[in-house]
Design an enzyme around this catalytic site. Structure first.
Site, PDB file in Angstrom:
ATOM      1  N   THR A   1       1.016  -1.161   0.003  1.00 32.35           N
ATOM      2  CA  THR A   1       0.007  -0.054  -0.021  1.00 32.35           C
ATOM      3  C   THR A   1       1.059   1.299   0.006  1.00 32.35           C
ATOM      4  O   THR A   1       2.046   0.879   0.345  1.00 32.35           O
ATOM      5  CB  THR A   1      -0.980  -0.159   1.201  1.00 32.35           C
ATOM      6  OG1 THR A   1      -1.701  -1.186   1.347  1.00 32.35           O
ATOM      7  CG2 THR A   1      -1.672   1.224   1.587  1.00 32.35           C
TER       8      THR A   1
ATOM      9  N   THR B   1      -0.439   0.072   6.740  1.00 32.62           N
ATOM     10  CA  THR B   1      -0.127  -0.472   5.687  1.00 32.62           C
ATOM     11  C   THR B   1      -0.121  -2.141   6.292  1.00 32.62           C
ATOM     12  O   THR B   1       0.082  -2.185   7.481  1.00 32.62           O
ATOM     13  CB  THR B   1       1.183  -0.303   4.925  1.00 32.62           C
ATOM     14  OG1 THR B   1       1.672  -1.385   3.951  1.00 32.62           O
ATOM     15  CG2 THR B   1       2.390  -0.074   6.071  1.00 32.62           C
TER      16      THR B   1
END
Ligand code: GLY
Length: 324
Positions: free
Chosen positions: A187, A236
């Site tokens: 991410t 993330t």
């Protein structure tokens, strides 16, 4: 230009397994540092936190090293579906898009939706919005991601997630770094304190990879991206773990209720580690404190504190929290 507040920025390109040596570290640094420099320059020009976050997310979405925008992983059916969110801390307003396809910068939809009565749009609605905004159709697939998916198809999708993010790393020289097939989660995220003292956070992802159609990522939920006037966080890691911890909101609410950023991070990561979660987060508070935390081997984060650029690329493996 006279600044009310010294701006701060921290960004990430995912979390996951070790970078395997100097080559991987240097390659990730080469991707992260120009983003930090660009975003920081915008903040010195007096751009707002949201504008700076969007610019940083666009740059990271354009980097095929990371699992967001160009370079997003493929889902089980071979399609790319991306998710992104933007949160304006002062307005305390969240917007986002879930499982959108065929767009270069999913974060742009989140930005548009900040001023819409309907602030989180998923697949069909997001596609309709792309058409309304006349954003050009864009295919974010890369050869590397396609090959990973083809390989997985041969193995009948035995992996539960793609080998994503910072897939460089095997080899000692950044120029010869090659794909590392160990599982990594990814991410991108940007968290900013602007020169007016305003916070914002943005997060964008291609998801886990190989997931079922319709799986919803944490990145377009307050679990993965959250901000108030007091703190802002982007997460993330494995989305399901982040959602179970409600990590971004948990850290931000703790700071908003009076805990220091360092204490909020330490407590939240101790809890996450005790529950064997696999995740990471970056954070800022309104006083300018910069923080990161991880339970995974690495978090690929870099920051600008007003004096210098630093990063988290060579932290020891295992749960770590830092704050400057
Ligand atoms: N954290 C990204 C995802 O799991 O979708």
């Amino acid at each position: 230009m006279e600044l009310d507040v010294q701006p701060k920025v921290i960004i990430h390109g995912g979390a996951g397994s070790s970078l395997h040596g100097k080559g991987g570290v240097e390659a990730v640094r080469r991707s992260l540092y120009p983003v930090i420099e660009d975003v920081y320059a915008l903040l010195l020009e007096g751009k707002s936190a949201c504008e700076a976050v969007v610019r940083g997310c666009q740059m990271l979405e354009d980097d095929p090293l990371f699992n967001a925008g160009t370079g997003s992983v493929l889902q089980s059916d071979g399609q790319i579906r991306m998710s992104a969110a933007l949160m304006d801390g002062i307005a305390q307003r969240f917007s986002g898009t879930i499982n959108v396809s065929r767009v270069q910068h999913p974060i742009e939809l989140a930005l548009y939706l900040q001023n819409s009565p309907d602030r989180v749009l998923s697949d069909f609605g997001a596609a309709e919005l792309l058409r309304e905004l006349q954003l050009p159709s864009y295919d974010p697939i890369t050869e590397r991601r396609l090959n990973e998916w083809l390989q997985e198809r041969q193995e009948n999708f035995t992996k539960t997630m793609a080998a994503v993010v910072a897939e460089v790393g095997v080899g000692d020289d950044a120029d010869t770094a090659v794909v590392d097939t160990s599982a990594r989660r990814g991410t991108i995220g940007v968290v900013v304190l602007d020169s007016q003292g305003k916070l914002a956070s943005g997060t964008s992802t291609g998801g886990k990879g190989f997931e079922r159609i319709g799986r919803v990522s944490d990145s377009a939920m307050p679990a993965g991206n959250y901000a108030t006037a007091h703190a802002a966080v982007s997460c993330t890691g494995i989305g399901e773990d982040i959602i179970d911890e409600c990590l971004a909101a948990r850290i931000v609410v703790r700071v908003t209720d009076g805990m220091s950023l360092l204490d909020a991070m330490q407590r939240s990561f101790t809890e996450a580690s005790d529950r064997q979660r696999d995740l990471g987060a970056i954070a800022l508070d309104a006083s300018g404190a910069i923080a990161w935390g991880k339970t995974s081997d690495v978090i690929l984060a870099a920051f600008h504190n007003g004096d210098r650029i630093g990063d988290t690329l060579e932290l020891p493996v295992g749960t770590q929290v830092g704050c400057i």
